[in-house]
Design an enzyme around this catalytic site. Structure first.
Site, PDB file in Angstrom:
ATOM      1  N   CYS A  87      41.503  34.799  40.671  1.00  0.00           N
ATOM      2  CA  CYS A  87      40.299  35.568  40.307  1.00  0.00           C
ATOM      3  C   CYS A  87      39.119  35.145  41.181  1.00  0.00           C
ATOM      4  O   CYS A  87      38.176  35.908  41.363  1.00  0.00           O
ATOM      5  CB  CYS A  87      39.979  35.402  38.829  1.00  0.00           C
ATOM      6  SG  CYS A  87      39.917  33.701  38.279  1.00  0.00           S
ATOM      7  N   HIS A 113      42.651  29.686  41.910  1.00  0.00           N
ATOM      8  CA  HIS A 113      42.493  30.739  40.904  1.00  0.00           C
ATOM      9  C   HIS A 113      42.365  32.057  41.644  1.00  0.00           C
ATOM     10  O   HIS A 113      41.399  32.254  42.376  1.00  0.00           O
ATOM     11  CB  HIS A 113      41.227  30.493  40.077  1.00  0.00           C
ATOM     12  CG  HIS A 113      41.324  29.276  39.197  1.00  0.00           C
ATOM     13  ND1 HIS A 113      41.087  29.309  37.861  1.00  0.00           N
ATOM     14  CD2 HIS A 113      41.676  27.999  39.491  1.00  0.00           C
ATOM     15  CE1 HIS A 113      41.282  28.105  37.347  1.00  0.00           C
ATOM     16  NE2 HIS A 113      41.621  27.293  38.319  1.00  0.00           N
ATOM     17  N   CYS A 155      44.768  32.729  34.351  1.00  0.00           N
ATOM     18  CA  CYS A 155      43.380  32.551  33.916  1.00  0.00           C
ATOM     19  C   CYS A 155      43.121  33.452  32.711  1.00  0.00           C
ATOM     20  O   CYS A 155      43.363  34.654  32.757  1.00  0.00           O
ATOM     21  CB  CYS A 155      42.455  32.906  35.076  1.00  0.00           C
ATOM     22  SG  CYS A 155      40.836  33.477  34.586  1.00  0.00           S
ATOM     23  N   GLU A 156      42.637  32.854  31.614  1.00  0.00           N
ATOM     24  CA  GLU A 156      42.458  33.650  30.394  1.00  0.00           C
ATOM     25  C   GLU A 156      41.232  34.560  30.473  1.00  0.00           C
ATOM     26  O   GLU A 156      41.038  35.415  29.624  1.00  0.00           O
ATOM     27  CB  GLU A 156      42.380  32.748  29.153  1.00  0.00           C
ATOM     28  CG  GLU A 156      41.095  31.964  29.000  1.00  0.00           C
ATOM     29  CD  GLU A 156      41.101  31.066  27.763  1.00  0.00           C
ATOM     30  OE1 GLU A 156      42.176  30.830  27.199  1.00  0.00           O
ATOM     31  OE2 GLU A 156      40.014  30.610  27.379  1.00  0.00           O
ATOM     32  N   HIS A 157      40.411  34.378  31.502  1.00  0.00           N
ATOM     33  CA  HIS A 157      39.221  35.223  31.617  1.00  0.00           C
ATOM     34  C   HIS A 157      39.481  36.497  32.404  1.00  0.00           C
ATOM     35  O   HIS A 157      38.795  37.502  32.217  1.00  0.00           O
ATOM     36  CB  HIS A 157      38.085  34.435  32.287  1.00  0.00           C
ATOM     37  CG  HIS A 157      37.716  33.208  31.532  1.00  0.00           C
ATOM     38  ND1 HIS A 157      37.853  31.935  32.056  1.00  0.00           N
ATOM     39  CD2 HIS A 157      37.249  33.048  30.278  1.00  0.00           C
ATOM     40  CE1 HIS A 157      37.462  31.051  31.152  1.00  0.00           C
ATOM     41  NE2 HIS A 157      37.098  31.703  30.069  1.00  0.00           N
ATOM     42  N   HIS A 158      40.432  36.446  33.330  1.00  0.00           N
ATOM     43  CA  HIS A 158      40.710  37.630  34.163  1.00  0.00           C
ATOM     44  C   HIS A 158      42.171  38.050  34.138  1.00  0.00           C
ATOM     45  O   HIS A 158      42.536  39.048  34.739  1.00  0.00           O
ATOM     46  CB  HIS A 158      40.317  37.347  35.621  1.00  0.00           C
ATOM     47  CG  HIS A 158      38.861  37.056  35.807  1.00  0.00           C
ATOM     48  ND1 HIS A 158      38.353  35.771  35.818  1.00  0.00           N
ATOM     49  CD2 HIS A 158      37.797  37.880  35.972  1.00  0.00           C
ATOM     50  CE1 HIS A 158      37.047  35.823  35.984  1.00  0.00           C
ATOM     51  NE2 HIS A 158      36.676  37.080  36.080  1.00  0.00           N
ATOM     52  N   GLN A 191      41.894  25.798  33.245  1.00  0.00           N
ATOM     53  CA  GLN A 191      42.568  24.655  33.876  1.00  0.00           C
ATOM     54  C   GLN A 191      42.250  23.324  33.174  1.00  0.00           C
ATOM     55  O   GLN A 191      43.108  22.458  33.065  1.00  0.00           O
ATOM     56  CB  GLN A 191      42.180  24.612  35.355  1.00  0.00           C
ATOM     57  CG  GLN A 191      43.037  23.645  36.164  1.00  0.00           C
ATOM     58  CD  GLN A 191      42.683  23.674  37.639  1.00  0.00           C
ATOM     59  OE1 GLN A 191      42.436  24.745  38.199  1.00  0.00           O
ATOM     60  NE2 GLN A 191      42.644  22.517  38.272  1.00  0.00           N
TER      61      GLN A 191
HETATM   62 ZN   LIG Z   1      39.359  33.934  36.125  1.00  0.00          ZN
END
Ligand SMILES: [Zn+2]
Length: 223
Positions: free
Chosen positions: A182, A180, A111-114, A152
């Protein structure tokens, strides 16, 4: 008024992707993989030191180097276009004109956010218009685009677009069902939920082809 940081926190926490391609800078490949590993090694060292870890301890002494190599060569290795699998195609000599489904392709992405893992399965299908592709190539394409910081939805679209280009047809579809970490291990800590994304091109936009594809995915494979 919201500060930029708050807005970006919100975008990330809600897993909203901002563009269809991975947001790479133009100079992304101006330095070599080895130079990247050297640089990331120092960054990871700095994170661990800031957290208060004792980097002389035998157990974590090698961690910065290990993580740097893993980032560049493995889990984010698919950022480098040099690693793109060659999608060799063949003429469809046996004139198989039905749908071909490659299901349960294991997805390991991040996941590119976490920067936490996304783990799941991709199901890919196409209807040949005269060209076919080696089965393992479909797995390789999924793997290549997975090995990037991802959302995704984008991953699903990239797999479809890549196969559409390779096969010269719009009739390609992909469904990804993934967990995910996260979401599962932090934040709301919901260990049961998974996220389903789909992209249906060409004939797969029609209900009948779409239904057929989704029915194949549900088939239990026994052997
Ligand atoms: Zn995430």
């Amino acid at each position: 008024m919201k500060h930029n940081e708050e807005i970006h926190d919100e975008i990330g926490d809600n897993h909203i992707g901002s563009c269809a391609t991975n947001p790479l800078r133009e100079d992304a490949f101006d330095i070599t993989d080895d130079e990247k590993i050297e640089s990331i090694k120092k960054d990871v060292e700095s994170i661990l030191l800031t957290l208060g870890m004792d980097l002389t301890d035998d157990s974590i002494k090698g961690t910065p180097n290990r993580v740097a190599k893993m980032f560049v060569k493995e889990i984010f290795g698919g950022l480098n276009p040099a690693r793109k699998p060659k999608a060799s195609t063949f003429d469809n000599n046996y004139k198989y004109g039905e749908m071909l489904v490659e299901k349960n392709i294991i997805v390991y992405s991040t996941c590119e956010h976490h920067l936490l893992p996304i783990i799941g399965r991709a199901h890919v299908a196409y209807i040949s218009n005269g060209t076919v592709i080696g089965l393992s190539k479909m797995n390789r394409i999924v793997e290549y685009y997975s090995k990037r910081p991802q959302v995704q939805e984008r991953l699903t679209m990239q797999i479809v677009q890549e196969l559409q280009n390779a096969l010269g047809t719009k009739d390609v579809a992909c469904v990804i069902d993934a967990k995910h970490l996260c979401v599962n291990s932090r934040g709301i800590s919901d260990i049961e939920s998974s996220t389903v994304t789909s992209e249906f091109g060409g004939k797969f936009k029609e209900p009948q082809a779409r239904r057929e594809f989704l029915d194949y995915i549900k088939l239990e494979t026994k052997f």
